[in-house]
Design a protein around this motif. Sequence first.
Motif, PDB file in Angstrom:
ATOM      1  N   GLU A  68       0.762  -1.258  -0.072  1.00 30.51           N
ATOM      2  CA  GLU A  68       0.057   0.067  -0.022  1.00 30.51           C
ATOM      3  C   GLU A  68       0.902   1.404   0.209  1.00 30.51           C
ATOM      4  O   GLU A  68       0.553   2.256  -0.584  1.00 30.51           O
ATOM      5  CB  GLU A  68      -0.809  -0.115   1.112  1.00 30.51           C
ATOM      6  CG  GLU A  68      -2.065  -1.065   1.082  1.00 30.51           C
ATOM      7  CD  GLU A  68      -3.284  -0.573   0.324  1.00 30.51           C
ATOM      8  OE1 GLU A  68      -3.376   0.589  -0.198  1.00 30.51           O
ATOM      9  OE2 GLU A  68      -4.078  -1.581   0.356  1.00 30.51           O
ATOM     10  N   ARG A  69       1.981   1.326   0.786  1.00 25.80           N
ATOM     11  CA  ARG A  69       2.902   2.157   0.770  1.00 25.80           C
ATOM     12  C   ARG A  69       3.729   2.441  -0.319  1.00 25.80           C
ATOM     13  O   ARG A  69       3.646   3.766  -0.801  1.00 25.80           O
ATOM     14  CB  ARG A  69       3.855   2.175   1.787  1.00 25.80           C
ATOM     15  CG  ARG A  69       3.234   2.238   3.484  1.00 25.80           C
ATOM     16  CD  ARG A  69       4.230   2.581   4.472  1.00 25.80           C
ATOM     17  NE  ARG A  69       5.162   1.283   4.529  1.00 25.80           N
ATOM     18  CZ  ARG A  69       4.949   0.195   5.205  1.00 25.80           C
ATOM     19  NH1 ARG A  69       3.832   0.050   5.811  1.00 25.80           N
ATOM     20  NH2 ARG A  69       5.645  -0.719   5.378  1.00 25.80           N
ATOM     21  N   VAL A  70       3.876   1.499  -1.242  1.00 28.29           N
ATOM     22  CA  VAL A  70       4.711   1.636  -2.516  1.00 28.29           C
ATOM     23  C   VAL A  70       3.707   2.266  -3.520  1.00 28.29           C
ATOM     24  O   VAL A  70       3.992   2.838  -4.249  1.00 28.29           O
ATOM     25  CB  VAL A  70       5.207   0.175  -3.060  1.00 28.29           C
ATOM     26  CG1 VAL A  70       5.656   0.188  -4.360  1.00 28.29           C
ATOM     27  CG2 VAL A  70       6.315  -0.046  -2.165  1.00 28.29           C
ATOM     28  N   ALA A  71       2.288   1.758  -3.366  1.00 30.08           N
ATOM     29  CA  ALA A  71       1.235   2.166  -4.389  1.00 30.08           C
ATOM     30  C   ALA A  71       1.134   3.491  -4.155  1.00 30.08           C
ATOM     31  O   ALA A  71       1.249   4.368  -5.042  1.00 30.08           O
ATOM     32  CB  ALA A  71      -0.016   1.382  -4.150  1.00 30.08           C
ATOM     33  N   ALA A  72       1.176   4.072  -2.829  1.00 32.77           N
ATOM     34  CA  ALA A  72       0.784   5.713  -2.664  1.00 32.77           C
ATOM     35  C   ALA A  72       2.244   6.418  -3.035  1.00 32.77           C
ATOM     36  O   ALA A  72       1.910   7.493  -3.758  1.00 32.77           O
ATOM     37  CB  ALA A  72       0.674   5.596  -1.241  1.00 32.77           C
ATOM     38  N   ALA A  73       3.251   5.933  -2.821  1.00 35.18           N
ATOM     39  CA  ALA A  73       4.443   6.574  -3.493  1.00 35.18           C
ATOM     40  C   ALA A  73       4.305   6.501  -4.964  1.00 35.18           C
ATOM     41  O   ALA A  73       4.807   7.630  -5.376  1.00 35.18           O
ATOM     42  CB  ALA A  73       5.733   5.654  -3.069  1.00 35.18           C
ATOM     43  N   LEU A  74       4.152   5.651  -5.585  1.00 32.80           N
ATOM     44  CA  LEU A  74       4.044   5.382  -7.013  1.00 32.80           C
ATOM     45  C   LEU A  74       3.050   6.555  -7.455  1.00 32.80           C
ATOM     46  O   LEU A  74       3.386   7.216  -8.406  1.00 32.80           O
ATOM     47  CB  LEU A  74       3.868   3.932  -7.686  1.00 32.80           C
ATOM     48  CG  LEU A  74       3.906   3.962  -9.146  1.00 32.80           C
ATOM     49  CD1 LEU A  74       5.344   3.878  -9.424  1.00 32.80           C
ATOM     50  CD2 LEU A  74       3.625   2.175  -8.992  1.00 32.80           C
ATOM     51  N   GLU A  75       1.881   6.446  -6.795  1.00 27.26           N
ATOM     52  CA  GLU A  75       0.773   7.615  -7.472  1.00 27.26           C
ATOM     53  C   GLU A  75       1.418   8.977  -7.240  1.00 27.26           C
ATOM     54  O   GLU A  75       1.111   9.948  -7.996  1.00 27.26           O
ATOM     55  CB  GLU A  75      -0.617   7.618  -6.613  1.00 27.26           C
ATOM     56  CG  GLU A  75      -1.285   6.194  -6.977  1.00 27.26           C
ATOM     57  CD  GLU A  75      -2.276   6.007  -6.222  1.00 27.26           C
ATOM     58  OE1 GLU A  75      -3.278   5.402  -6.663  1.00 27.26           O
ATOM     59  OE2 GLU A  75      -2.437   6.418  -5.135  1.00 27.26           O
ATOM     60  N   SER A  76       2.033   9.233  -6.295  1.00 28.95           N
ATOM     61  CA  SER A  76       2.444  10.558  -5.992  1.00 28.95           C
ATOM     62  C   SER A  76       3.384  11.082  -7.031  1.00 28.95           C
ATOM     63  O   SER A  76       3.450  12.014  -7.465  1.00 28.95           O
ATOM     64  CB  SER A  76       3.308  10.596  -4.341  1.00 28.95           C
ATOM     65  OG  SER A  76       3.829  11.734  -4.267  1.00 28.95           O
ATOM     66  N   ALA A  94      -0.023   1.167  -9.460  1.00 25.11           N
ATOM     67  CA  ALA A  94      -0.366   1.337  -8.249  1.00 25.11           C
ATOM     68  C   ALA A  94      -1.890   0.743  -7.804  1.00 25.11           C
ATOM     69  O   ALA A  94      -1.844   0.177  -6.672  1.00 25.11           O
ATOM     70  CB  ALA A  94      -0.207   2.965  -7.808  1.00 25.11           C
ATOM     71  N   ALA A  95      -2.731   0.942  -8.743  1.00 20.48           N
ATOM     72  CA  ALA A  95      -4.228   0.360  -8.316  1.00 20.48           C
ATOM     73  C   ALA A  95      -3.948  -1.170  -8.411  1.00 20.48           C
ATOM     74  O   ALA A  95      -4.761  -1.962  -7.526  1.00 20.48           O
ATOM     75  CB  ALA A  95      -5.329   0.819  -9.516  1.00 20.48           C
ATOM     76  N   ALA A  96      -3.111  -1.828  -9.164  1.00 23.81           N
ATOM     77  CA  ALA A  96      -3.011  -3.363  -9.228  1.00 23.81           C
ATOM     78  C   ALA A  96      -2.283  -3.677  -8.049  1.00 23.81           C
ATOM     79  O   ALA A  96      -2.679  -4.703  -7.181  1.00 23.81           O
ATOM     80  CB  ALA A  96      -2.040  -3.587 -10.433  1.00 23.81           C
TER      81      ALA A  96
END
Length: 96
Positions: free
Chosen positions: A13-21, A77-79
């Motif tokens: 989840e943290r990686v996904a948030a960082a990727l979106e950012s 990130a969604a995946a």
Amino acid sequence: MTPKLTVDPAGLERVAAALESVATRLERAVTMRTTRLAPAAAGNDEVSERVAASLDAAARAFRADVVAGAGQAVGAAAALREHARALAAADGAHRP
């Protein structure tokens, strides 16, 4: 011996948030600077106008590619989030 896979759903989840950012910042930065990537013609002559038109076309193509890439990063990130939630649910179902 059976191999063991360990996954940290919160970490995903943290990686996904960082990727979106990163994707959001990249898209915003290139959008704000698109006009700087396509300067006005230096003069009224044909060569200056063609060079400016060529730089403008290149800037538009660059922006489109960056926006598309940012969209792909948001999709990744969604995946990651989807898999993190599925793994957390599966892990919770197998705990006593």
